[in-house]
Write a protein that holds these residues in place. Structure first.
Motif, PDB file in Angstrom:
ATOM      1  N   ILE A   1      -7.830   1.730  -7.139  1.00  0.00           N
ATOM      2  CA  ILE A   1      -8.033   2.917  -7.950  1.00  0.00           C
ATOM      3  C   ILE A   1      -6.909   3.949  -7.806  1.00  0.00           C
ATOM      4  CG2 ILE A   1     -10.526   2.571  -7.953  1.00  0.00           C
ATOM      5  CD1 ILE A   1     -10.785   4.721  -5.851  1.00  0.00           C
ATOM      6  N   ARG A   2      -6.897   4.890  -8.751  1.00  0.00           N
ATOM      7  CA  ARG A   2      -5.796   5.857  -8.841  1.00  0.00           C
ATOM      8  C   ARG A   2      -5.639   6.713  -7.589  1.00  0.00           C
ATOM      9  NH1 ARG A   2      -4.358   8.144 -14.383  1.00  0.00           N
ATOM     10  NH2 ARG A   2      -4.881  10.164 -13.468  1.00  0.00           N
ATOM     11  N   LYS A   3      -6.733   6.908  -6.866  1.00  0.00           N
ATOM     12  CA  LYS A   3      -6.661   7.720  -5.657  1.00  0.00           C
ATOM     13  C   LYS A   3      -5.774   7.080  -4.583  1.00  0.00           C
ATOM     14  CE  LYS A   3      -9.723  10.506  -2.729  1.00  0.00           C
ATOM     15  NZ  LYS A   3     -11.119  10.786  -2.332  1.00  0.00           N
ATOM     16  N   LEU A   4      -5.418   5.812  -4.765  1.00  0.00           N
ATOM     17  CA  LEU A   4      -4.561   5.122  -3.791  1.00  0.00           C
ATOM     18  C   LEU A   4      -3.071   5.374  -4.037  1.00  0.00           C
ATOM     19  CD1 LEU A   4      -6.589   1.812  -3.500  1.00  0.00           C
ATOM     20  CD2 LEU A   4      -6.160   3.448  -1.658  1.00  0.00           C
ATOM     21  N   GLN A   5      -2.741   6.227  -4.980  1.00  0.00           N
ATOM     22  CA  GLN A   5      -1.346   6.638  -5.143  1.00  0.00           C
ATOM     23  C   GLN A   5      -0.825   7.190  -3.816  1.00  0.00           C
ATOM     24  OE1 GLN A   5      -0.634   9.330  -8.409  1.00  0.00           O
ATOM     25  NE2 GLN A   5       1.304  10.073  -7.569  1.00  0.00           N
ATOM     26  N   GLY A   6       0.327   6.691  -3.388  1.00  0.00           N
ATOM     27  CA  GLY A   6       0.903   7.103  -2.115  1.00  0.00           C
ATOM     28  C   GLY A   6       0.538   6.193  -0.953  1.00  0.00           C
ATOM     29  N   GLN A   7      -0.487   5.346  -1.134  1.00  0.00           N
ATOM     30  CA  GLN A   7      -0.862   4.387  -0.091  1.00  0.00           C
ATOM     31  C   GLN A   7       0.269   3.398   0.158  1.00  0.00           C
ATOM     32  OE1 GLN A   7      -3.449   3.846   2.005  1.00  0.00           O
ATOM     33  NE2 GLN A   7      -2.428   1.998   2.722  1.00  0.00           N
ATOM     34  N   GLU A   8       0.472   3.040   1.413  1.00  0.00           N
ATOM     35  CA  GLU A   8       1.492   2.045   1.742  1.00  0.00           C
ATOM     36  C   GLU A   8       0.959   0.634   1.540  1.00  0.00           C
ATOM     37  OE1 GLU A   8       4.317   4.141   5.074  1.00  0.00           O
ATOM     38  OE2 GLU A   8       2.482   3.175   5.780  1.00  0.00           O
ATOM     39  N   VAL A   9       1.850  -0.278   1.154  1.00  0.00           N
ATOM     40  CA  VAL A   9       1.583  -1.709   1.090  1.00  0.00           C
ATOM     41  C   VAL A   9       2.696  -2.415   1.840  1.00  0.00           C
ATOM     42  CG1 VAL A   9       0.347  -1.478  -1.095  1.00  0.00           C
ATOM     43  CG2 VAL A   9       2.804  -1.974  -1.116  1.00  0.00           C
ATOM     44  N   LEU A  10       2.569  -3.727   1.986  1.00  0.00           N
ATOM     45  CA  LEU A  10       3.558  -4.473   2.769  1.00  0.00           C
ATOM     46  C   LEU A  10       4.370  -5.393   1.866  1.00  0.00           C
ATOM     47  CD1 LEU A  10       1.288  -5.481   5.794  1.00  0.00           C
ATOM     48  CD2 LEU A  10       2.784  -3.472   5.586  1.00  0.00           C
ATOM     49  N   ALA A  11       5.695  -5.244   1.936  1.00  0.00           N
ATOM     50  CA  ALA A  11       6.619  -6.103   1.193  1.00  0.00           C
ATOM     51  C   ALA A  11       7.737  -6.513   2.129  1.00  0.00           C
ATOM     52  CB  ALA A  11       7.186  -5.372  -0.024  1.00  0.00           C
ATOM     53  N   ALA A  12       7.948  -7.819   2.261  1.00  0.00           N
ATOM     54  CA  ALA A  12       8.950  -8.352   3.192  1.00  0.00           C
ATOM     55  C   ALA A  12       8.719  -7.809   4.601  1.00  0.00           C
ATOM     56  CB  ALA A  12      10.371  -8.031   2.710  1.00  0.00           C
ATOM     57  N   GLY A  13       7.467  -7.630   4.967  1.00  0.00           N
ATOM     58  CA  GLY A  13       7.122  -7.168   6.303  1.00  0.00           C
ATOM     59  C   GLY A  13       7.336  -5.689   6.525  1.00  0.00           C
ATOM     60  N   CYS A  14       7.685  -4.941   5.473  1.00  0.00           N
ATOM     61  CA  CYS A  14       7.939  -3.503   5.592  1.00  0.00           C
ATOM     62  C   CYS A  14       6.848  -2.708   4.882  1.00  0.00           C
ATOM     63  CB  CYS A  14       9.293  -3.148   4.967  1.00  0.00           C
ATOM     64  SG  CYS A  14      10.712  -3.968   5.713  1.00  0.00           S
ATOM     65  N   ARG A  15       6.542  -1.538   5.411  1.00  0.00           N
ATOM     66  CA  ARG A  15       5.610  -0.630   4.750  1.00  0.00           C
ATOM     67  C   ARG A  15       6.350   0.117   3.650  1.00  0.00           C
ATOM     68  NH1 ARG A  15       0.768   0.788   7.213  1.00  0.00           N
ATOM     69  NH2 ARG A  15       0.341  -0.417   9.098  1.00  0.00           N
ATOM     70  N   VAL A  16       5.824   0.058   2.437  1.00  0.00           N
ATOM     71  CA  VAL A  16       6.448   0.735   1.300  1.00  0.00           C
ATOM     72  C   VAL A  16       5.360   1.469   0.521  1.00  0.00           C
ATOM     73  CG1 VAL A  16       8.303  -0.973   1.165  1.00  0.00           C
ATOM     74  CG2 VAL A  16       6.245  -1.288  -0.206  1.00  0.00           C
ATOM     75  N   PRO A  17       5.678   2.614  -0.092  1.00  0.00           N
ATOM     76  CA  PRO A  17       4.635   3.420  -0.752  1.00  0.00           C
ATOM     77  C   PRO A  17       4.440   3.065  -2.222  1.00  0.00           C
ATOM     78  CG  PRO A  17       6.681   4.642  -0.693  1.00  0.00           C
ATOM     79  CD  PRO A  17       6.967   3.338   0.007  1.00  0.00           C
ATOM     80  N   ILE A  18       3.198   3.254  -2.673  1.00  0.00           N
ATOM     81  CA  ILE A  18       2.915   3.229  -4.110  1.00  0.00           C
ATOM     82  C   ILE A  18       3.389   4.560  -4.678  1.00  0.00           C
ATOM     83  CG2 ILE A  18       1.092   3.173  -5.853  1.00  0.00           C
ATOM     84  CD1 ILE A  18      -0.561   1.491  -3.872  1.00  0.00           C
ATOM     85  N   ILE A  19       4.179   4.501  -5.754  1.00  0.00           N
ATOM     86  CA  ILE A  19       4.724   5.734  -6.347  1.00  0.00           C
ATOM     87  C   ILE A  19       4.202   5.887  -7.773  1.00  0.00           C
ATOM     88  CG2 ILE A  19       6.780   5.773  -4.885  1.00  0.00           C
ATOM     89  CD1 ILE A  19       8.335   4.542  -7.238  1.00  0.00           C
ATOM     90  N   GLY A  20       4.014   7.121  -8.180  1.00  0.00           N
ATOM     91  CA  GLY A  20       3.488   7.382  -9.511  1.00  0.00           C
ATOM     92  C   GLY A  20       2.017   7.016  -9.600  1.00  0.00           C
ATOM     93  N   ARG A  21       1.434   7.338 -10.727  1.00  0.00           N
ATOM     94  CA  ARG A  21       0.010   7.059 -10.906  1.00  0.00           C
ATOM     95  C   ARG A  21      -0.235   5.567 -11.097  1.00  0.00           C
ATOM     96  NH1 ARG A  21      -1.243  12.137 -14.967  1.00  0.00           N
ATOM     97  NH2 ARG A  21      -1.308  13.731 -13.326  1.00  0.00           N
ATOM     98  N   ILE A  22      -1.313   5.101 -10.493  1.00  0.00           N
ATOM     99  CA  ILE A  22      -1.720   3.707 -10.659  1.00  0.00           C
ATOM    100  C   ILE A  22      -2.290   3.539 -12.063  1.00  0.00           C
ATOM    101  CG2 ILE A  22      -3.364   1.956  -9.865  1.00  0.00           C
ATOM    102  CD1 ILE A  22      -3.038   3.188  -7.038  1.00  0.00           C
ATOM    103  N   CYS A  23      -1.834   2.501 -12.773  1.00  0.00           N
ATOM    104  CA  CYS A  23      -2.259   2.239 -14.146  1.00  0.00           C
ATOM    105  C   CYS A  23      -3.466   1.300 -14.145  1.00  0.00           C
ATOM    106  CB  CYS A  23      -1.112   1.617 -14.939  1.00  0.00           C
ATOM    107  SG  CYS A  23       0.431   2.543 -14.821  1.00  0.00           S
ATOM    108  N   MET A  24      -3.986   0.990 -15.321  1.00  0.00           N
ATOM    109  CA  MET A  24      -5.158   0.131 -15.400  1.00  0.00           C
ATOM    110  C   MET A  24      -4.882  -1.255 -14.828  1.00  0.00           C
ATOM    111  SD  MET A  24      -7.469  -0.981 -18.690  1.00  0.00           S
ATOM    112  CE  MET A  24      -8.211   0.631 -18.911  1.00  0.00           C
TER     113      MET A  24
END
Length: 382
Positions: free
Chosen positions: A288-311
């Motif tokens: 959901i959109r409230k997870l904007q800014g939440q980190e996820v893992l890519a290539a073993g690194c923590r990276v942030p979700i940027i901008g609003r989450i779309c449908m």
């Protein structure tokens, strides 16, 4: 492969089995464990989880509604199934036909249900006691005895169980729990004869308070490898193993220049030259959109979700260019990093129970055991 979008949930059935087996070890030999698989097994997949739990030593299953019980029966699961929630009196015959046990809590319900049953039909019932939860249940010993007397004199009902549910068993302060347990114990002792199943222990009680087990327990959130609360996590008798992980793959990577903006509302602005990737998951999947800014893992690194989450999509900022097709983990482990269900729950200011239930059925569930894929559930392309 029977899904065509690179977003999926992995369910580790070995971890489900481990959590059940470790709980069974704590129980006396005659005590039964009911695996709670309501709400599609808390988003994990009811039939697959039910089979894994039964294979690991669960005696029966518990669901919220008759519809959920019928889904198990249609999958040829023959184990005892208890509906914990309210059912319509007019559906008592359906329960009888499919050997589904129902929860009762009102004399009037029994009288109405009896009218919908043929003389040959019988329904097993568990009487619910309200000892302080304030939902369903009889509140006094007099009410309980009245229901039991009606059940005993009717050839169409079988008194199979008596139960209650605790409101604060996952808290360190046990005063309210003790009060509920005292009330339930008094109700049990008020009966001339106990039914086959007497149960009040949810996950927290199953793992913490042996004195409240009676002869059956209901294992819910702990079966999925999640602690009932952060407060009692250090008190648990064995380490729980989470079964649920959520993954997707990068579908597009682009170089963003300083000042360029991302997603609806243009709420994110690149602070310099940045690599941005698009993921095929969005709020229609439960991310959901409230997870904007939440980190996820890519290539073993923590990276942030940027901008609003779309449908159906969202964007992440990469530390460097990564190719399309790179796996991104939203819940779970990658290399030495891990994002837990509790991390997501904290971000959403909710509890871990809610998170897997949010992930919608359009995200395929991939079931694994011993590292191998057993089967894939994707309702969209069945």
């Amino acid at each position: 492969m029977n899904y065509y979008r690179d977003t999926w949930v992995e369910i580790n059935l070995d971890n489900i089995a481990y959590n059940v087996k470790e709980t069974v070890k704590l129980l006396p030999s005659k005590e039964k464990l009911f695996a709670v698989v309501k709400a599609n097994a808390y988003g994990h997949g009811a039939c697959a989880v039910a089979e894994a739990a039964l294979g690991a030593g669960a005696h029966g299953l518990a669901v919220a509604f008759i519809d959920e019980a019928l889904s198990l029966r249609k999958s040829a699961i023959a184990a005892p199934v208890l509906v914990l929630g309210a059912s319509r009196p007019s559906d008592a015959g359906v329960a009888a036909e499919h050997h589904i046990s129902l929860t009762v809590y009102q004399l009037e319900w029994l009288k109405q249900a009896q009218a919908y049953l043929s003389p040959e039909q019988t329904v097993k019932v568990h009487v619910k006691c309200d000892t302080g939860m304030g939902r369903l249940g009889v509140k006094t010993q007099e009410e309980l005895k009245e229901l039991v007397a009606f059940i005993d004199q009717s050839p169409q009902f079988i008194f199979e169980g008596l139960f209650t549910h605790f409101a604060t068993a996952d808290e360190l302060d046990t005063a309210y729990f003790e009060d509920q347990l005292f009330k339930f114990t008094a109700m049990v002792e008020s009966l001339e004869e106990r039914p086959p199943y007497v149960h009040c222990a949810n996950s927290a009680v199953s793992l913490r308070f042996k004195k409240a087990h009676f002869n059956a327990v209901r294992l819910g959130i702990a079966m999925y490898g999640l602690s009932p609360s952060d407060e009692i996590k250090p008190l648990l008798p064995f380490p729980l193993k989470p079964a649920f992980s959520l993954h997707t793959k990068i579908v597009h990577v682009k170089r963003m220049n300083k000042g360029e903006k991302v997603s609806y509302g243009a709420t994110y602005e690149a602070q310099g030259d940045e690599w941005v990737a698009t993921l095929p998951i969005g709020y229609a999947d439960g991310w959901i959109r409230k997870l904007q800014g939440q980190e996820v893992l890519a290539a073993g690194c923590r990276v942030p979700i940027i901008g609003r989450i779309c449908m159906d999509q969202c964007m992440i900022r990469l530390p460097y260019e990564l190719p399309a097709g790179t796996t991104v983990t939203l819940i779970g482990r990658q290399c030495n990093e891990e994002i837990t269900m509790d991390d997501i729950a904290d971000r959403l200011a909710t509890i871990n129970y809610e998170v897997p239930c949010l992930i919608t059925s359009r995200v395929p569930r991939v079931y694994k055991s011993k590292g191998e894929v057993l089967h894939i559930d994707n309702p969209l392309v069945r």
